[in-house]
Design an enzyme around this catalytic site. Structure first.
Site, short mmCIF file in Angstrom:
data_model
loop_
_atom_site.label_atom_id
_atom_site.label_comp_id
_atom_site.label_asym_id
_atom_site.label_seq_id
_atom_site.Cartn_x
_atom_site.Cartn_y
_atom_site.Cartn_z
N LYS A 86 0.82 -1.23 0.00
CA LYS A 86 0.00 0.00 0.00
C LYS A 86 0.84 1.27 0.00
O LYS A 86 0.37 2.32 -0.42
CB LYS A 86 -0.98 0.00 1.18
CG LYS A 86 -2.03 -1.09 1.02
CD LYS A 86 -3.29 -0.80 1.81
CE LYS A 86 -4.33 -1.86 1.45
NZ LYS A 86 -5.59 -1.67 2.10
N LYS A 106 -10.86 -3.62 -2.90
CA LYS A 106 -11.63 -2.37 -2.92
C LYS A 106 -10.82 -1.26 -3.56
O LYS A 106 -11.35 -0.38 -4.19
CB LYS A 106 -11.96 -1.94 -1.49
CG LYS A 106 -12.94 -2.83 -0.80
CD LYS A 106 -13.53 -2.06 0.38
CE LYS A 106 -13.82 -2.98 1.54
NZ LYS A 106 -12.91 -2.77 2.66
N LYS A 159 -5.38 -10.13 -6.01
CA LYS A 159 -6.65 -10.37 -5.33
C LYS A 159 -7.66 -9.28 -5.68
O LYS A 159 -7.27 -8.13 -5.94
CB LYS A 159 -6.44 -10.46 -3.82
CG LYS A 159 -6.27 -9.13 -3.13
CD LYS A 159 -6.51 -9.24 -1.62
CE LYS A 159 -6.57 -7.83 -1.02
NZ LYS A 159 -7.72 -7.55 -0.21
#
Ligand code: ATP
Ligand code: LTN
Length: 334
Positions: free
Chosen positions: A111, A199, A196
């Site tokens: 991230k 969101k 994966k």
């Protein structure tokens, strides 16, 4: 009854991976354990976002969890920031974890890679510590999560054991409860089947949102990336060499409640597999969307569930926090 705890962030649009990897297991577990489910709004602050969006997404997520089948009479549903003990315990655990341990967390690496580590919020770095606090406050035995949370759960276990060794028995050491491979542990992005479904994905076409309408679901499934194999055994479950097809087979097997091999045996071509998958996903989402509309039409009912949930959670969390404060030598106020 085992104590169960899990959390979901109110960021972005909830998707099929969240439902199949986590939330549907939460619904199953609520009759088997003493379950606490939390909308982790403080975790959402670790990445950039607008205040108004967070406010809205928190209510939307709580409403969606009720629509997906959480029963307020069977479990405790609450919002993380409503229970102050989460951030209070987090500090004690920040003084338990090491810098090196946090630096090894792959979610932080992923991230922070976009904007660079220098600019990443310190909260993104300490994110797993707040998550450990969430879990340990409730003397949790089991934590139902998707496969991507495995490393965070290992850290939580390490911190609980270290704290217990250092200060005396204080926390229950929790177990991760991750679906078996092929049963939703890691639903992949339809456009990039090596990643994966997420969101915060950069390919919205690869993510099936739980609010997507039937036409959108059909379009996304139809365009899902597969491969150029043809012939009688093109449709087979092989996540390593055929990740796109394997993901579609897994999704259909879960949606139908059947086995992957059984599903794979029914098809020789990708077209019919995709058509049946789209129909199955639409049927899976329709009742959730209908229930969402019903709950959303009565926001005060949702607010009441969350208020009762926070009150119950707060009582338990306070007691654990008091134990931990005492263990480390903080003097209680007279
Ligand atoms: P982001 O990708 O932005 O980090 P997210 O989609 O992972 O968000 P979370 O709120 O972090 O959403 O996760 C809620 C739960 O859903 C967690 O238990 C997580 O493991 C699970 N989950 C998320 N994505 C998937 C996926 N693709 N397959 C299976 N489970 C998933
Ligand atoms: N880190 C999780 C969300 C989360 C969580 C938790 C999950 C925060 N606190 C406690 C289980 C238990 C995620 O990113 N999916």
């Amino acid at each position: 009854m085992p104590r169960v705890f899990s959390g979901i962030q109110p960021t972005g649009e909830p998707h099929l991976g969240n439902l199949l990897g986590a939330v549907r297991y939460w619904v199953e577990d609520q009759r088997l354990g003493d379950c606490f489910y939390c909308v982790v709004d403080l975790h959402a602050l670790t990445i950039p976002g607008e205040a108004a969006d967070l406010r809205k997404a928190t209510t939307t997520m709580a409403t969606l969890l009720l629509a997906a089948g959480l029963d307020p009479d069977a479990c405790t549903l609450f919002v993380q920031s409503h229970v102050p003990a989460h951030t209070q315990l987090s500090w004690l655990l920040e003084c338990t974890v090491s810098f090196g341990e946090l630096r090894r967390m792959t979610q932080f690496k992923d991230k922070s890679s976009k904007g660079g580590e220098e600019a990443a919020r310190a909260g993104l770095f300490t994110y797993p510590v707040l998550m450990a606090a969430d879990i340990l406050l409730y003397d949790t035995d089991r934590v139902p999560v998707g496969d991507d949370q495995r490393q965070h759960l290992e850290l939580t276990r390490d911190l609980a054991s270290r704290f217990n060794t250092r200060y005396g028995q204080t926390f229950v050491v929790p177990e991760a409860s991750i679906p078996p491979a092929g049963r939703g542990a890691r639903i992949m992005d339809l456009q990039e089947p090596l990643k994966k479904m997420s969101k915060s994905s950069e390919s919205p076409q690869g993510t099936i949102g739980l609010f997507d309408d039937p036409a959108t679901v059909e379009r996304k499934v139809k365009r899902a990336v597969t491969d150029t194999d043809s012939g009688p055994d093109a449709v087979r479950y092989d996540p390593l060499t055929k990740p796109g097809v394997a993901n579609l087979l897994e999704l259909l097997a879960i949606a139908e409640g059947t086995g992957i091999e059984e599903v794979a045996g029914r098809y020789t071509q990708y077209g019919p597999l995709k058509a049946d998958l789209a129909a199955a996903v639409v049927s899976l989402l329709e009742p959730i969307q209908a229930s969402y509309r019903a709950w959303a039409s009565d926001p005060s009912a949702v607010a009441e569930v969350l208020a009762a949930g926070a009150k119950h959670a707060d009582g338990i969390a306070r007691a654990t926090l008091a134990r931990a404060y005492d263990a480390v030598g903080l003097v209680a106020p007279a």
